[in-house]
Scaffold this motif. Structure first.
Motif, PDB file in Angstrom:
ATOM      1  N   ALA A  94       0.885  -0.893   0.093  1.00  0.00           N
ATOM      2  CA  ALA A  94      -0.405   0.027  -0.369  1.00  0.00           C
ATOM      3  C   ALA A  94       1.250   1.362   0.315  1.00  0.00           C
ATOM      4  O   ALA A  94       2.311   0.933   0.789  1.00  0.00           O
ATOM      5  N   LEU A  95       0.520   2.319  -0.447  1.00  0.00           N
ATOM      6  CA  LEU A  95       0.714   3.569  -0.433  1.00  0.00           C
ATOM      7  C   LEU A  95       0.487   4.790  -0.036  1.00  0.00           C
ATOM      8  O   LEU A  95      -0.695   4.825   0.013  1.00  0.00           O
ATOM      9  N   SER A  96       0.836   5.239   0.877  1.00  0.00           N
ATOM     10  CA  SER A  96      -0.063   6.474   1.198  1.00  0.00           C
ATOM     11  C   SER A  96       0.347   7.982  -0.186  1.00  0.00           C
ATOM     12  O   SER A  96       0.802   7.855  -0.898  1.00  0.00           O
ATOM     13  N   ALA A  97      -0.851   8.303   0.405  1.00  0.00           N
ATOM     14  CA  ALA A  97      -0.897  10.047  -0.314  1.00  0.00           C
ATOM     15  C   ALA A  97       1.015  10.885  -0.465  1.00  0.00           C
ATOM     16  O   ALA A  97       1.017  11.071  -1.685  1.00  0.00           O
ATOM     17  N   SER A  98       1.466  11.067   0.794  1.00  0.00           N
ATOM     18  CA  SER A  98       2.633  11.735   0.457  1.00  0.00           C
ATOM     19  C   SER A  98       3.948  10.501   0.130  1.00  0.00           C
ATOM     20  O   SER A  98       4.729  11.313  -0.837  1.00  0.00           O
ATOM     21  N   ASP A  99       4.010   9.444  -0.390  1.00  0.00           N
ATOM     22  CA  ASP A  99       4.651   8.636  -0.845  1.00  0.00           C
ATOM     23  C   ASP A  99       4.600   8.802  -2.469  1.00  0.00           C
ATOM     24  O   ASP A  99       5.594   9.151  -3.414  1.00  0.00           O
ATOM     25  N   LEU A 100       3.267   8.670  -3.352  1.00  0.00           N
ATOM     26  CA  LEU A 100       2.294   9.360  -4.337  1.00  0.00           C
ATOM     27  C   LEU A 100       3.159   9.940  -4.725  1.00  0.00           C
ATOM     28  O   LEU A 100       3.332  10.568  -6.030  1.00  0.00           O
ATOM     29  N   ALA A 101       2.925  11.287  -4.023  1.00  0.00           N
ATOM     30  CA  ALA A 101       3.214  13.018  -4.222  1.00  0.00           C
ATOM     31  C   ALA A 101       4.681  12.385  -4.813  1.00  0.00           C
ATOM     32  O   ALA A 101       5.193  13.185  -5.746  1.00  0.00           O
ATOM     33  N   THR A 102       5.972  12.571  -4.117  1.00  0.00           N
ATOM     34  CA  THR A 102       7.207  12.232  -3.839  1.00  0.00           C
ATOM     35  C   THR A 102       7.092  11.453  -4.578  1.00  0.00           C
ATOM     36  O   THR A 102       7.949  11.762  -5.833  1.00  0.00           O
ATOM     37  N   GLY A 103       6.672  10.039  -5.433  1.00  0.00           N
ATOM     38  CA  GLY A 103       7.273   9.757  -6.414  1.00  0.00           C
ATOM     39  C   GLY A 103       6.981  10.310  -7.603  1.00  0.00           C
ATOM     40  O   GLY A 103       7.649  10.105  -8.490  1.00  0.00           O
ATOM     41  N   ALA A 104       5.428  11.277  -7.929  1.00  0.00           N
ATOM     42  CA  ALA A 104       5.647  11.416  -9.169  1.00  0.00           C
ATOM     43  C   ALA A 104       6.280  12.899  -8.801  1.00  0.00           C
ATOM     44  O   ALA A 104       6.598  13.417  -9.851  1.00  0.00           O
ATOM     45  N   GLY A 105       7.033  13.340  -7.838  1.00  0.00           N
ATOM     46  CA  GLY A 105       8.247  14.736  -8.047  1.00  0.00           C
ATOM     47  C   GLY A 105       7.128  16.240  -8.167  1.00  0.00           C
ATOM     48  O   GLY A 105       7.370  16.611  -8.201  1.00  0.00           O
ATOM     49  N   VAL A 106       5.861  15.255  -6.823  1.00  0.00           N
ATOM     50  CA  VAL A 106       5.389  17.094  -7.014  1.00  0.00           C
ATOM     51  C   VAL A 106       4.873  17.593  -5.268  1.00  0.00           C
ATOM     52  O   VAL A 106       5.066  16.397  -4.585  1.00  0.00           O
ATOM     53  N   ILE A 115      -4.876  13.034  -6.395  1.00  0.00           N
ATOM     54  CA  ILE A 115      -5.823  11.862  -5.664  1.00  0.00           C
ATOM     55  C   ILE A 115      -7.274  11.856  -6.365  1.00  0.00           C
ATOM     56  O   ILE A 115      -8.059  10.853  -6.035  1.00  0.00           O
ATOM     57  N   SER A 116      -7.272  12.983  -5.741  1.00  0.00           N
ATOM     58  CA  SER A 116      -8.584  13.380  -5.890  1.00  0.00           C
ATOM     59  C   SER A 116      -9.737  12.956  -7.361  1.00  0.00           C
ATOM     60  O   SER A 116     -10.601  12.553  -7.222  1.00  0.00           O
ATOM     61  N   ALA A 117      -8.522  13.588  -8.137  1.00  0.00           N
ATOM     62  CA  ALA A 117      -8.668  12.930  -9.220  1.00  0.00           C
ATOM     63  C   ALA A 117      -9.225  12.034 -10.014  1.00  0.00           C
ATOM     64  O   ALA A 117     -10.743  11.403 -10.882  1.00  0.00           O
ATOM     65  N   LEU A 118      -8.479  11.014  -9.267  1.00  0.00           N
ATOM     66  CA  LEU A 118      -8.392   9.603  -9.968  1.00  0.00           C
ATOM     67  C   LEU A 118      -9.514   8.952  -9.912  1.00  0.00           C
ATOM     68  O   LEU A 118     -10.108   8.514  -9.322  1.00  0.00           O
ATOM     69  N   GLU A 119      -9.808   9.732  -8.144  1.00  0.00           N
ATOM     70  CA  GLU A 119     -10.825   8.946  -6.771  1.00  0.00           C
ATOM     71  C   GLU A 119     -12.110   9.352  -7.671  1.00  0.00           C
ATOM     72  O   GLU A 119     -13.012   8.239  -7.822  1.00  0.00           O
ATOM     73  N   ARG A 120     -12.064  10.837  -8.224  1.00  0.00           N
ATOM     74  CA  ARG A 120     -13.469  11.021  -8.989  1.00  0.00           C
ATOM     75  C   ARG A 120     -13.570  10.358 -10.048  1.00  0.00           C
ATOM     76  O   ARG A 120     -14.860  10.304 -11.213  1.00  0.00           O
ATOM     77  N   LEU A 121     -12.761   9.353 -10.978  1.00  0.00           N
ATOM     78  CA  LEU A 121     -12.539   9.112 -12.493  1.00  0.00           C
ATOM     79  C   LEU A 121     -13.176   7.976 -11.769  1.00  0.00           C
ATOM     80  O   LEU A 121     -13.584   6.319 -12.261  1.00  0.00           O
ATOM     81  N   GLY A 122     -12.912   7.357 -10.620  1.00  0.00           N
ATOM     82  CA  GLY A 122     -13.460   5.884 -10.028  1.00  0.00           C
ATOM     83  C   GLY A 122     -12.637   5.241  -9.762  1.00  0.00           C
ATOM     84  O   GLY A 122     -12.139   3.608 -10.260  1.00  0.00           O
ATOM     85  N   LEU A 123     -10.883   5.323 -10.218  1.00  0.00           N
ATOM     86  CA  LEU A 123      -9.698   4.937 -10.817  1.00  0.00           C
ATOM     87  C   LEU A 123      -9.122   4.378  -9.688  1.00  0.00           C
ATOM     88  O   LEU A 123      -7.890   3.202  -9.305  1.00  0.00           O
ATOM     89  N   ALA A 124      -8.973   5.046  -8.051  1.00  0.00           N
ATOM     90  CA  ALA A 124      -8.133   5.384  -7.024  1.00  0.00           C
ATOM     91  C   ALA A 124      -9.480   5.852  -5.897  1.00  0.00           C
ATOM     92  O   ALA A 124     -10.018   5.861  -5.756  1.00  0.00           O
ATOM     93  N   GLN A 125      -8.807   4.637  -4.619  1.00  0.00           N
ATOM     94  CA  GLN A 125      -9.596   5.147  -3.111  1.00  0.00           C
ATOM     95  C   GLN A 125      -8.056   5.430  -2.366  1.00  0.00           C
ATOM     96  O   GLN A 125      -7.903   4.811  -2.340  1.00  0.00           O
ATOM     97  N   ARG A 126      -8.790   6.405  -1.200  1.00  0.00           N
ATOM     98  CA  ARG A 126      -7.769   6.551  -0.423  1.00  0.00           C
ATOM     99  C   ARG A 126      -8.866   5.707   1.474  1.00  0.00           C
ATOM    100  O   ARG A 126     -10.336   5.780   0.963  1.00  0.00           O
ATOM    101  N   SER A 127      -8.107   5.589   2.380  1.00  0.00           N
ATOM    102  CA  SER A 127      -9.018   5.004   3.435  1.00  0.00           C
ATOM    103  C   SER A 127      -7.436   4.924   4.404  1.00  0.00           C
ATOM    104  O   SER A 127      -6.261   6.309   3.682  1.00  0.00           O
ATOM    105  N   ILE A 128      -8.181   5.477   5.968  1.00  0.00           N
ATOM    106  CA  ILE A 128      -7.162   5.945   6.447  1.00  0.00           C
ATOM    107  C   ILE A 128      -5.650   4.349   7.344  1.00  0.00           C
ATOM    108  O   ILE A 128      -7.065   3.026   7.158  1.00  0.00           O
TER     109      ILE A 128
END
Length: 167
Positions: A94-106, A115-128
């Motif tokens: 599993a990756l955290s939101a900060s892992d994804l941002a760091t990996g994407a260089g943003v 990540i919100s855009a990916l959620e709106r598209l139904g491609l990703a979901q967040r959880s605690i």
């Protein structure tokens, strides 16, 4: 690595532009080998042909991604996030939101918007994160996983097709 002269680079750019125009006029992607046959391969050095094949296949992949995911703007850092999520999923991680941002260089704020855009598209979901409730875990949805898997199946088939035609 072989160095190209400015003229050779200009020639390659011109050829790539011709390929893009050809593909745009057809409304579809052509295998790189088919495009290469349109020119005179005897006049081109093997390194140029290999570069042309790679560029052509890259263009084909981008167009396939655009058509496969519809109107979704999956490019740049957002696409990097999708790739990271797919890789993590296949490894059971599993990756955290900060892992994804760091990996994407943003920055994290930009990453959260993506990540919100990916959620709106139904491609990703967040959880605690249950172990550390301060962390947000991001995963591909079932739809996201299926869409990524089918995209890479198409890319694999296109790659095999281009290799077959090149032989």
């Amino acid at each position: 690595m072989q160095q190209f002269s400015n003229q050779e680079i200009a020639d390659l750019k011109s050829r790539v532009d011709q390929i893009q125009d050809l593909l745009a006029s057809r409304g579809e992607a052509l295998p790189a080998a088919a495009v290469r046959r349109a020119g005179n391969p005897a006049d081109e050095a093997p390194a140029k042909v290999a570069l042309l094949d790679q560029v052509s296949f890259s263009i084909q992949m981008r167009r396939m991604r655009r058509s496969h995911f519809g109107s979704a703007e999956l490019s740049g850092p957002t696409w990097d996030m999708m790739l990271d999520l797919m890789l993590a999923s296949t490894h059971g991680r599993a990756l955290s939101a900060s892992d994804l941002a760091t990996g994407a260089g943003v920055p994290l704020s930009s990453g959260l918007r993506m990540i919100s855009a990916l959620e709106r598209l139904g491609l990703a979901q967040r959880s605690i994160d249950e172990r550390d409730r301060r962390r947000t875990i991001v995963r591909l949805t079932e739809t996201g996983t299926e869409r990524m898997a089918s995209y890479f199946e198409k890319i694999g088939a296109a790659w095999q097709n281009s290799r077959t035609l090149a032989a």
